[in-house]
Motif scaffolding. Structure first.
Motif, short mmCIF file in Angstrom:
data_model
loop_
_atom_site.label_atom_id
_atom_site.label_comp_id
_atom_site.label_asym_id
_atom_site.label_seq_id
_atom_site.Cartn_x
_atom_site.Cartn_y
_atom_site.Cartn_z
N PHE A 109 44.80 8.62 -10.95
CA PHE A 109 44.76 9.28 -9.64
C PHE A 109 44.46 8.26 -8.54
O PHE A 109 44.24 8.63 -7.40
CB PHE A 109 43.68 10.37 -9.63
N ASP A 110 44.42 7.00 -8.91
CA ASP A 110 43.96 5.94 -8.01
C ASP A 110 45.03 5.55 -7.00
O ASP A 110 46.16 5.23 -7.37
CB ASP A 110 43.56 4.72 -8.82
N LEU A 111 44.68 5.57 -5.72
CA LEU A 111 45.59 5.16 -4.66
C LEU A 111 45.24 3.78 -4.09
O LEU A 111 45.83 3.34 -3.11
CB LEU A 111 45.57 6.18 -3.51
N GLY A 112 44.29 3.12 -4.71
CA GLY A 112 43.86 1.83 -4.21
C GLY A 112 44.53 0.64 -4.85
O GLY A 112 44.24 -0.50 -4.51
N ASN A 113 45.40 0.90 -5.83
CA ASN A 113 46.10 -0.18 -6.56
C ASN A 113 45.10 -1.14 -7.20
O ASN A 113 45.32 -2.36 -7.23
CB ASN A 113 47.06 -0.93 -5.63
N LEU A 114 44.01 -0.57 -7.71
CA LEU A 114 42.99 -1.40 -8.36
C LEU A 114 43.39 -1.82 -9.76
O LEU A 114 43.09 -2.93 -10.20
CB LEU A 114 41.65 -0.65 -8.42
N TYR A 115 44.04 -0.89 -10.48
CA TYR A 115 44.31 -1.12 -11.90
C TYR A 115 45.81 -0.96 -12.16
O TYR A 115 46.27 0.13 -12.53
CB TYR A 115 43.53 -0.14 -12.76
N PRO A 116 46.61 -1.99 -11.99
CA PRO A 116 48.06 -1.86 -12.17
C PRO A 116 48.41 -1.39 -13.58
O PRO A 116 47.80 -1.82 -14.57
CB PRO A 116 48.57 -3.28 -11.93
N PHE A 117 49.38 -0.51 -13.67
CA PHE A 117 49.80 0.00 -14.98
C PHE A 117 50.25 -1.12 -15.91
O PHE A 117 50.11 -1.02 -17.13
CB PHE A 117 50.94 1.01 -14.81
N LYS A 118 50.80 -2.19 -15.34
CA LYS A 118 51.34 -3.28 -16.17
C LYS A 118 50.27 -3.97 -17.00
O LYS A 118 50.58 -4.66 -17.98
CB LYS A 118 52.05 -4.32 -15.30
N ALA A 138 49.13 -0.20 -0.42
CA ALA A 138 48.42 -0.19 -1.70
C ALA A 138 48.61 1.15 -2.41
O ALA A 138 48.79 1.19 -3.64
CB ALA A 138 46.93 -0.47 -1.47
N ALA A 139 48.56 2.23 -1.65
CA ALA A 139 48.72 3.57 -2.23
C ALA A 139 50.12 3.75 -2.82
O ALA A 139 50.28 4.36 -3.88
CB ALA A 139 48.45 4.63 -1.19
N ILE A 140 51.12 3.21 -2.13
CA ILE A 140 52.49 3.30 -2.64
C ILE A 140 52.66 2.41 -3.87
O ILE A 140 53.21 2.84 -4.89
CB ILE A 140 53.51 2.91 -1.55
N ASN A 141 52.15 1.19 -3.79
CA ASN A 141 52.31 0.25 -4.90
C ASN A 141 51.54 0.66 -6.14
O ASN A 141 51.81 0.14 -7.24
CB ASN A 141 51.87 -1.15 -4.45
N SER A 142 50.61 1.58 -6.00
CA SER A 142 49.85 2.06 -7.16
C SER A 142 50.75 2.74 -8.19
O SER A 142 50.38 2.87 -9.36
CB SER A 142 48.77 3.05 -6.70
N ALA A 143 51.93 3.20 -7.76
CA ALA A 143 52.85 3.90 -8.67
C ALA A 143 53.70 2.94 -9.50
O ALA A 143 54.39 3.39 -10.44
CB ALA A 143 53.77 4.82 -7.87
N LYS A 144 53.66 1.66 -9.20
CA LYS A 144 54.54 0.71 -9.89
C LYS A 144 54.26 0.71 -11.40
O LYS A 144 53.10 0.66 -11.82
CB LYS A 144 54.33 -0.70 -9.32
N ASP A 145 55.32 0.78 -12.17
CA ASP A 145 55.28 0.77 -13.64
C ASP A 145 54.80 2.08 -14.25
O ASP A 145 54.59 2.17 -15.47
CB ASP A 145 54.43 -0.39 -14.18
N ALA A 146 54.61 3.13 -13.41
CA ALA A 146 54.36 4.46 -13.97
C ALA A 146 55.63 4.98 -14.61
O ALA A 146 56.75 4.62 -14.22
CB ALA A 146 53.89 5.41 -12.87
N GLN A 147 55.47 5.85 -15.60
CA GLN A 147 56.62 6.44 -16.27
C GLN A 147 56.97 7.82 -15.71
O GLN A 147 58.08 8.30 -15.90
CB GLN A 147 56.36 6.53 -17.77
N VAL A 148 56.01 8.44 -15.03
CA VAL A 148 56.23 9.75 -14.43
C VAL A 148 55.21 9.94 -13.32
O VAL A 148 54.10 9.40 -13.38
CB VAL A 148 56.13 10.88 -15.49
N ILE A 149 55.60 10.68 -12.27
CA ILE A 149 54.72 10.95 -11.14
C ILE A 149 54.58 12.45 -10.96
O ILE A 149 55.58 13.19 -10.96
CB ILE A 149 55.28 10.33 -9.84
N PHE A 150 53.36 12.91 -10.79
CA PHE A 150 53.07 14.29 -10.44
C PHE A 150 52.26 14.31 -9.15
O PHE A 150 51.44 13.41 -8.91
CB PHE A 150 52.26 15.00 -11.54
#
Length: 375
Positions: A109-118, A138-150
């Motif tokens: 649920f993090d929008l701070g891009n603290l913990y990249p999925f990669k 940062a909030a947008i880039n937090s989704a990078k490498d996610a497999q699905v978004i809700f």
């Protein structure tokens, strides 16, 4: 829901575990109830002695809270995100090693891009779940490498169309605690209006809220939520304007400040309420008036809700009575008075049953079933 049973789930939250529950906390509890082992990762703690500390939540078997301290300056994030991510990878490894078993799902649920999925194992399902408005890169880039978004609003999902992954609207849920409370008549002859949430938030439309209280001296306003800094785990703080606002609230004899209460106490308190009030300035509001977690909890009581404009509930006056204008609340005091004067009609058996039915269809268990079907 076999996809969400007997799994090890790392749930990443920008709000720490504490007295006040919002969607992240409720999802953690519900996932644990399904038989998963859930690790709720708090934001970094500056004063924690241990590098990583995992604590069991005894009242919810299978739920663990992870507190952790990073050993490098957090401010690096604002100067070099690449360096920050290079450093945080060792923190993630330390966290995963302390957990000591493979993680099946990383649910962020993090929008701070603290913990990249990669930086997490590729074998884990990676779910990105923004429930607040993304306000920066940062909030947008937090989704990078996610497999699905809700997400809980269509407006938020539109911000992530650049990512070629499935993206789905799933509204806020409501805890079973709120669905199984017995409706009670409010004590005494006065109409009681509930306002729930963190009173330290600066996006409350304070002038309009105080105007409503002033113009309705026969209505008792019950405030449930933090008004002291040490009680809030979901943001907000005291400054001169907030201190003056709280002083103004206390000056009214028809205002009751309950402070933070446990979720089960909150659910019980709601049953004594005759109507609920939501009053945010959407220009300041972190959700921009698109949706609020508390709406579903209010709906679960069946009682009428009077609110600023909430886009998710557009065209649903049977669920939320709200002002038509998106950018101001000048008509909210008049709408409040009109709605309260017609309380018998607004809280008729048919109207309340309709709201309760909608809430039952959006329990967290139901929402998880929808998520599983969408995967």
């Amino acid at each position: 829901m076999t996809k969400f049973k007997n799994k090890n789930i790392l749930l990443i939250s920008p709000q720490a575990w504490g007295k006040m529950f919002i969607s992240k906390h409720h999802y953690a509890v519900e996932l644990a109830k399904l038989g998963n082992t859930v690790y709720f990762l708090n934001p970094p703690d500056k004063i924690l002695k241990e590098r990583v500390l995992i604590t069991a939540i005894l009242e919810t078997p299978g739920l663990f809270i992870i507190n952790h301290r990073i050993n490098f300056p957090y401010n690096i994030k604002f100067h070099s995100i690449m360096l920050f991510h290079w450093l945080i990878q060792w923190q993630i490894k330390k966290i995963l090693n302390t957990i000591g078993e493979p993680i099946d799902i990383v649910w962020s649920f993090d929008l701070g891009n603290l913990y990249p999925f990669k930086l997490f194992p590729k074998t884990a399902l990676r779910i990105f779940h923004p429930v607040d408005e993304p306000l920066n890169d940062a909030a947008i880039n937090s989704a990078k490498d996610a497999q699905v978004i809700f997400s809980v609003t269509h407006e938020i999902l539109e911000k992530y169309t650049g990512f070629v992954v499935p993206a789905h609207f799933v509204n806020h849920g409501v805890s079973e605690l709120f669905l199984h409370c017995e409706n009670l008549v409010s004590p005494g002859d006065s109409t009681r209006v509930g306002f729930a949430g963190n009173l330290l938030r600066t996006d409350i439309d304070r002038p309009v809220l105080l105007q409503i209280i002033h113009e309705n001296p026969d209505v008792i306003f019950e405030f449930l939520g933090s008004y002291q800094e040490n009680d809030s785990n979901i943001g907000g703080g005291l400054n001169s304007e907030t201190t003056l606002f709280l002083k103004s609230l206390r000056s009214y004899s028809n205002v009751v400040l309950h402070g933070v209460v446990k979720p089960e106490e909150l659910a019980a308190a709601y049953q004594h309420i005759d109507a609920f009030l939501i009053c945010y300035d959407i220009e300041k509001d972190q959700s921009k008036g698109t949706n609020y977690h508390k709406v579903m909890e209010f709906i679960s009581t069946g009682k009428v809700i009077i609110s600023n404009n909430i886009s998710t509930y557009k065209g649903m006056p049977h669920l939320v009575t709200m002002v038509e204008e998106r950018d101001n609340n000048r008509m909210l005091p008049a709408l409040f008075k009109k709605t309260i004067l017609s309380l018998v009609e607004n809280n008729s058996g048919l109207a309340m049953d309709r709201r309760k039915k909608y809430a039952r269809e959006h329990s967290y268990q139901k929402q998880l079933e929808k998520i599983v079907d969408l995967l």
